[in-house]
Design an enzyme around this catalytic site. Sequence first.
Site, PDB file in Angstrom:
ATOM      1  N   ARG A  50       2.733  16.094 -32.870  1.00  0.00           N
ATOM      2  CA  ARG A  50       3.384  15.760 -34.819  1.00  0.00           C
ATOM      3  C   ARG A  50       4.760  15.626 -34.173  1.00  0.00           C
ATOM      4  O   ARG A  50       5.128  14.372 -35.132  1.00  0.00           O
ATOM      5  CB  ARG A  50       2.547  16.829 -34.808  1.00  0.00           C
ATOM      6  CG  ARG A  50       1.356  16.749 -35.730  1.00  0.00           C
ATOM      7  CD  ARG A  50       0.698  17.292 -36.407  1.00  0.00           C
ATOM      8  NE  ARG A  50       0.184  18.917 -35.621  1.00  0.00           N
ATOM      9  CZ  ARG A  50       0.253  20.441 -36.410  1.00  0.00           C
ATOM     10  NH1 ARG A  50       0.610  20.592 -37.464  1.00  0.00           N
ATOM     11  NH2 ARG A  50      -0.226  20.743 -35.183  1.00  0.00           N
ATOM     12  N   GLU A  96       1.342  33.442 -29.959  1.00  0.00           N
ATOM     13  CA  GLU A  96       0.824  34.828 -30.150  1.00  0.00           C
ATOM     14  C   GLU A  96       0.085  35.443 -29.331  1.00  0.00           C
ATOM     15  O   GLU A  96       0.127  37.156 -29.420  1.00  0.00           O
ATOM     16  CB  GLU A  96      -0.040  34.806 -31.480  1.00  0.00           C
ATOM     17  CG  GLU A  96       0.247  35.852 -32.290  1.00  0.00           C
ATOM     18  CD  GLU A  96      -0.690  35.204 -33.832  1.00  0.00           C
ATOM     19  OE1 GLU A  96      -0.695  33.963 -33.601  1.00  0.00           O
ATOM     20  OE2 GLU A  96      -0.663  36.142 -34.364  1.00  0.00           O
TER      21      GLU A  96
HETATM   22  C1  PRP Z   1       2.697  22.947 -33.764  1.00  0.00           C
HETATM   23  C2  PRP Z   1       3.875  22.657 -34.223  1.00  0.00           C
HETATM   24  C3  PRP Z   1       4.546  22.645 -33.430  1.00  0.00           C
HETATM   25  C4  PRP Z   1       4.426  24.800 -33.091  1.00  0.00           C
HETATM   26  C5  PRP Z   1       5.184  24.983 -34.012  1.00  0.00           C
HETATM   27  O1  PRP Z   1       1.951  22.238 -32.827  1.00  0.00           O
HETATM   28  O2  PRP Z   1       3.521  20.462 -34.665  1.00  0.00           O
HETATM   29  O3  PRP Z   1       5.036  21.620 -32.551  1.00  0.00           O
HETATM   30  O4  PRP Z   1       2.970  24.114 -33.334  1.00  0.00           O
HETATM   31  O5  PRP Z   1       3.913  26.410 -33.501  1.00  0.00           O
HETATM   32  P1  PRP Z   1       6.122  27.536 -33.054  1.00  0.00           P
HETATM   33  O6  PRP Z   1       7.770  27.081 -33.492  1.00  0.00           O
HETATM   34  O7  PRP Z   1       5.939  28.749 -33.502  1.00  0.00           O
HETATM   35  O8  PRP Z   1       5.857  27.205 -31.591  1.00  0.00           O
HETATM   36  P2  PRP Z   1       1.178  23.042 -31.979  1.00  0.00           P
HETATM   37  O9  PRP Z   1       1.215  23.800 -30.939  1.00  0.00           O
HETATM   38  O10 PRP Z   1       0.121  22.863 -32.473  1.00  0.00           O
HETATM   39  O11 PRP Z   1       0.446  21.453 -31.455  1.00  0.00           O
HETATM   40  P3  PRP Z   1      -0.174  20.298 -31.189  1.00  0.00           P
HETATM   41  O12 PRP Z   1       0.686  19.374 -32.319  1.00  0.00           O
HETATM   42  O13 PRP Z   1      -0.284  19.168 -30.494  1.00  0.00           O
HETATM   43  O14 PRP Z   1      -1.419  20.311 -32.714  1.00  0.00           O
HETATM   44  N1  HPA Z   2       0.532  24.175 -39.438  1.00  0.00           N
HETATM   45  C1  HPA Z   2       0.674  23.251 -38.495  1.00  0.00           C
HETATM   46  N2  HPA Z   2       1.719  23.540 -37.233  1.00  0.00           N
HETATM   47  C2  HPA Z   2       1.792  25.030 -37.133  1.00  0.00           C
HETATM   48  C3  HPA Z   2       1.774  25.733 -38.009  1.00  0.00           C
HETATM   49  C4  HPA Z   2       1.184  25.552 -39.602  1.00  0.00           C
HETATM   50  O1  HPA Z   2       1.058  26.200 -40.769  1.00  0.00           O
HETATM   51  N3  HPA Z   2       2.186  26.948 -38.038  1.00  0.00           N
HETATM   52  C5  HPA Z   2       2.474  27.157 -36.670  1.00  0.00           C
HETATM   53  N4  HPA Z   2       2.263  25.398 -36.228  1.00  0.00           N
END
Ligand code: PRP
Ligand code: HPA
Length: 171
Positions: free
Chosen positions: A62, A99
């Site tokens: 994202r 986690e």
């Molecule tokens: C989510 C979000 C951040 C990260 C935040 O991405 O978009 O990049 O987690 O979490 P943190 O601060 O605990 O590291 P995700 O790893 O779910 O990947 P995605 O965007 O590919 O779904």
């Molecule tokens: N939304 C999207 N991404 C995330 C979240 C959430 O609440 N927590 C950790 N990554």
Amino acid sequence: TNTDLERAQTLITSIPDYPQPGVNFRDISPLIADGPALRAVTEALIAPFEGQFDIVGGLEARGFLFAGTIAAMTGVGILPIRKAGKLPRPAAAVSYSLEYGTATIEGPDVLKKGERVLLVDDILATGGTLSAAQALVRELGAEVVGSAVVLELKDLRGRSLTGDVHTVFAD
Ligand code: PRP
Ligand code: HPA
């Protein structure tokens, strides 16, 4: 405009018990579907850093979206910071704790020495992803001039890992 920015915050939707019970998942899909809201959030992300960065680093997946809007609005290029195993020739890799278990991010060999990188992502949760990205940029020989996220989940204390982060919204 400011009313677009206020409306943008209301477009972030909370989904209880996703992806597991007890987690309140913030979904930014309605925000990015709204043109004026997306533009207002993009402007707010870059406001403190205007003229101070040479390239914007976006975190898969994202973070890529906001790296794209920032690049288009400012004329800089994009450093895509990827989940491990996607790049043909990663120039650096950094692992971080989740986690349960660990994850790794990788970056391509496109940065010039001392280049000023603005890092951007949608959400700051535990801070593991963003702090790993900060380390990755340094390993690639460049400088992190700032880190910006759309939404900070303050209870998770992500800043303990990342240091100062510019946040558009917090809750
Ligand atoms: C989510 C979000 C951040 C990260 C935040 O991405 O978009 O990049 O987690 O979490 P943190 O601060 O605990 O590291 P995700 O790893 O779910 O990947 P995605 O965007 O590919 O779904
Ligand atoms: N939304 C999207 N991404 C995330 C979240 C959430 O609440 N927590 C950790 N990554």
